[in-house]
Design an enzyme around this catalytic site. Structure first.
Site, mmCIF file in Angstrom:
data_model
loop_
_atom_site.group_PDB
_atom_site.id
_atom_site.type_symbol
_atom_site.label_atom_id
_atom_site.label_comp_id
_atom_site.label_asym_id
_atom_site.label_seq_id
_atom_site.Cartn_x
_atom_site.Cartn_y
_atom_site.Cartn_z
ATOM 1 N N ASP A 120 49.029 46.823 38.211
ATOM 2 C CA ASP A 120 48.373 46.499 36.949
ATOM 3 C C ASP A 120 46.916 46.089 37.185
ATOM 4 O O ASP A 120 46.616 45.195 37.981
ATOM 5 C CB ASP A 120 49.134 45.350 36.278
ATOM 6 N N SER A 148 45.744 47.964 31.813
ATOM 7 C CA SER A 148 47.132 47.675 31.454
ATOM 8 C C SER A 148 47.472 48.318 30.103
ATOM 9 O O SER A 148 47.262 49.503 29.926
ATOM 10 C CB SER A 148 47.359 46.165 31.460
#
Length: 765
Positions: A205, A56
């Protein structure tokens, strides 16, 4: 013995020099910006970094470092105003093409759907606009991808980026391919950003399945020492029984915030947990403080780092290696455009927008590519176009690739306002797009309430040579009678009795003027009805005057607007200048409050020029701005005073000005302006203090026989002001204001409203 000592010393020296260090950076949204402070502290203290694994925001920061950016360069990037624009979805300054912006409406929620040929509907659930972020990543990672030949082991620092395949519920470790695609994939929070395809798969993500990928660093790189930096923590150690109903809407965010386990780091490694108490995953505006938090915590642990990592990498040595890597960059020259998911007609449209042709042998340069891209995505329909910058080593040139992600072609807009006066309404807009040789945007909208009702139907046809045609039909109805107020009693002896119907139709032709301005020329026919009384006293047996206004107007406008909000703006600027010619026939039927007894019909012609300016200046927590307006015309009188005044240009500076008939703020010729002061009390909460002056050069008054006449009183000057608290909620502004006008019937008022107080314009405005 001496020989054995030197052999032992040699092996110890070799082991020290061979010591490899892996850096693991967790996800955490905006809190991941703290990783920059960690990188700064490590470099300043000569701690080597041989491998990086990130998830991320940790993948974004780690990817930038691996691409050859220094910690200082990364810091400057995230502290720039452009960075916040990437996150918020706004275009960079100089690339916000106002030409493609649609008219302002009270919309606060957009629901986009895909409608295929079998009329099946699919929801598009992404909340954030990512067009600026996508280009920024493609731009800044292009050279590193070219230098490394898309092999992450050949970057300045070998890298692994963690993403997630939510269909098979597995983590995906990215080690090759487009670096910008990898960084964009690991940042794709479900339902927030639209996913992209990497190697044929939609990825999300990496924090969904592995937010602290120590295991990947151990498996892929086998470092001697791991530095694990965690910026993600659980919000609650125990179940929040008292607040779970309020917090359930943020459940997805909490799911991505798993509390990383320090025990994943072997005792030979180092676990760094910056103190990020008080920060949220959306605090991108607090980047400087986040960087400081990462730096401070790393310095606190620097002795532990130096004790466990004996090897050193001097700043000069790291800078030399970084420069050697970056010096392999090649000129950013493009061989052309490539496409994924577009048919031949659509490709032709886009190429004309970029001013290129498939048979052209002329190279494209970076500025042309960037301008073309932001021209394209300025139209909301193209917000799902994904950019890529690909290097062809055989040609030693780049190609700019545009990929079409699942495309929304149907959009529903919801909006409206709830107010303490009887001006509340609801808004519904329906949009349908068809893209071929032209882009057609079919639009219809409805707004309804006690005070205001409207309906509009139009189609905008955009041509790739940047010209659009927009035929339209529109209906508006305002009813000022008994405009009640919860905060004060409105006496029945002083109502504004006025009902207005405005029906219009016509066509607009628009074209851009450089990046920021657009020019619109058009012709419009209208057929209006105004019903009103003369005077301040109204009884149920009274019959109303009826003024029918029929004719056409033609004119032009030049305008630009990059204000940050469509109501209660605090930054940006907007300018406009327009000129119109009116040809009008009025038919007047007097009611029993009129001194006239016979119907009248009159023809009128006039010209009008209007200029407006609005601009704000930022001084941190305080913003100041101004608005200025000027109108010049040779407009004539209509049959009586009130019929004239309601069709006269008006200065409408406050949020409720359009809901009132402010007789002292109307004139055929005037100058007006004012100051707006905005104090930011908390995030999203402002206090606004505003004051305005209106100077009519034609001060219209009512004569003894209800006729209109002009007073040349040079001292006529009128003031309006407002003090308001405004909270900028997701559904629009929540405002509580005290408003003052130099007007006998609307002098002082208190207004509370939730949502946007926005209306269409009357034909004679």
């Amino acid at each position: 013995m001496k020989r054995c000592f030197f052999i032992l010393l040699f092996f110890l020296s070799y082991a020290t020099n061979a010591q490899k260090v892996g850096l693991v950076l967790s996800g955490g949204g905006a809190k991941g910006i703290a990783h920059i402070g960690v990188l700064k502290a490590l470099e300043e203290n000569e701690i080597p970094i041989d491998y990086i694994v990130g998830t991320s925001m940790g993948g974004i920061i780690g990817g930038c470092y691996s691409a050859g950016m220094s910690p200082t360069q990364i810091e400057h990037m995230v502290l720039s105003s452009e960075f916040l624009g990437w996150i918020n979805g706004s275009s960079e300054q100089g690339f916000n093409y106002f030409y493609y912006k649609n008219d302002i409406t009270p919309t606060f929620l957009k629901l986009t759907l895909d409608v295929d040929s079998t009329l099946n509907f699919q929801f598009n659930t992404s909340l954030a606009k990512d067009v600026s972020l996508n280009f920024a990543l493609a731009d800044r990672m292009a050279q590193a991808s070219a230098i490394s030949h898309n092999n992450f082991d050949s970057l300045f620092v070998p890298l692994r980026v963690i993403a997630a395949d939510i269909f098979t519920q597995n983590e995906v470790v990215l080690s090759k391919g487009s670096l910008s695609d990898a960084l964009r994939a690991t940042q794709t929070v479900p339902f927030f950003y639209t996913p992209i395809r990497v190697d044929g798969k939609y990825l999300f993500d990496g924090g969904v399945y592995n937010n602290f990928p120590v295991d990947i660093a151990e498996r892929d790189f086998k470092p001697d020492v791991i530095i694990g930096v965690n910026v993600s923590t659980k919000i609650f150690e125990e179940y929040p029984y008292d607040n779970d109903d309020k917090l359930i809407s943020r459940s997805l965010l909490f799911m991505l915030m798993d509390k990383s386990d320090p025990s994943m780091i072997h005792e030979s490694g180092i676990f760094i947990q910056p103190n990020l108490k008080g920060f949220t995953s959306f605090d991108f505006a607090r980047a400087e403080s986040l960087i400081d938090s990462g730096y401070t915590q790393t310095i606190k642990q620097i002795e532990e780092l130096k004790r466990k990592i004996a090897r050193r990498a001097t700043c000069d040595e790291v800078a030399e290696r970084r420069n050697a890597f970056n010096n392999k960059s090649v000129p950013l020259v493009f061989d052309g455009l490539t496409f994924k998911g577009f048919n031949s007609s659509q490709r032709a449209y886009i190429r004309r927008l970029f001013k290129t042709h498939p048979e052209d042998n002329k190279p494209l340069y970076y500025n042309s590519i960037k301008k073309g891209y932001f021209k394209l995505v300025a139209e909301d329909y193209f917000s799902n176009v994904y950019p890529g910058i690909l290097y062809d080593s055989s040609k030693k040139k780049f190609a700019f690739q545009l990929s079409r992600r699942p495309q929304q072609n149907f959009q529903v807009d919801f909006g409206g306002v709830i107010a303490s006066r009887d001006i509340s309404n609801i808004f519904l807009g329906l949009n349908y797009y068809h893209f071929g040789r032209t882009l057609k945007h079919y639009y219809t909208a409805f707004q309804t309430g006690s005070f205001y009702k409207s309906g509009i139907a139009e189609v905008r046809i955009d041509y790739p040579n940047q010209l659009y045609l927009e035929p339209f039909l529109e209906y508006n109805n305002w009813n000022y009678l008994e405009n009640g107020d919860l905060f004060k009693e409105v006496t029945s002896s002083m109502p504004t009795v006025l009902s207005r119907i405005n029906r219009k139709y016509g066509i607009h032709i628009g074209m851009p003027i450089r990046e920021s301005f657009k020019c619109v020329v058009g012709i419009e026919g209208f057929n209006d009805i105004d019903r009103y009384i003369n005077g301040d006293v109204f009884i149920s047996t009274d019959t109303l005057d009826i003024l029918r206004t029929k004719g056409f107007k033609t004119g032009f406008s030049f305008s630009a607007n990059n204000l940050n909000r469509k109501q209660y703006a605090s930054s940006g600027k907007a300018y406009s200048i327009s000129g119109d010619y009116f040809h009008v026939t009025t038919s007047y039927t007097p009611g029993n409050t009129s001194v006239l007894s016979q119907p009248m019909k009159t023809n009128h012609e006039w010209f009008r020029v209007r200029a407006c300016a609005e601009q704000y200046f930022d001084a941190g927590w305080f913003h100041t701005g101004y608005i200025a307006e000027a109108v010049f015309s040779n407009q004539p009188f209509f049959q009586n005073y009130f019929g004239t005044i309601i069709n006269t240009p008006a200065f409408l500076p406050l949020q409720d000005s359009r809901t009132l008939i402010l007789e002292n703020f109307r004139s055929f010729n005037y100058l007006a302006g004012g100051i707006r002061n905005i104090f930011t009390l908390r995030t999203r909460l402002d206090f606004r203090l505003e004051g305005y002056l209106f100077k009519p050069f034609d001060y219209i008054k009512q004569g003894s026989n209800q006729e209109a006449y002009i007073s040349r009183d040079i001292e006529s000057l009128f003031f309006a002001g407002s003090a308001a608290f405004v909270y900028h909620a997701p559904i629009g502004p929540v405002s509580l204001s005290v408003n003052y006008y130099d007007d006998d019937q609307n002098q002082l008022g208190v207004l509370l409203h939730v949502g946007f107080l926005l209306y269409n314009k009357h034909s004679l405005e």
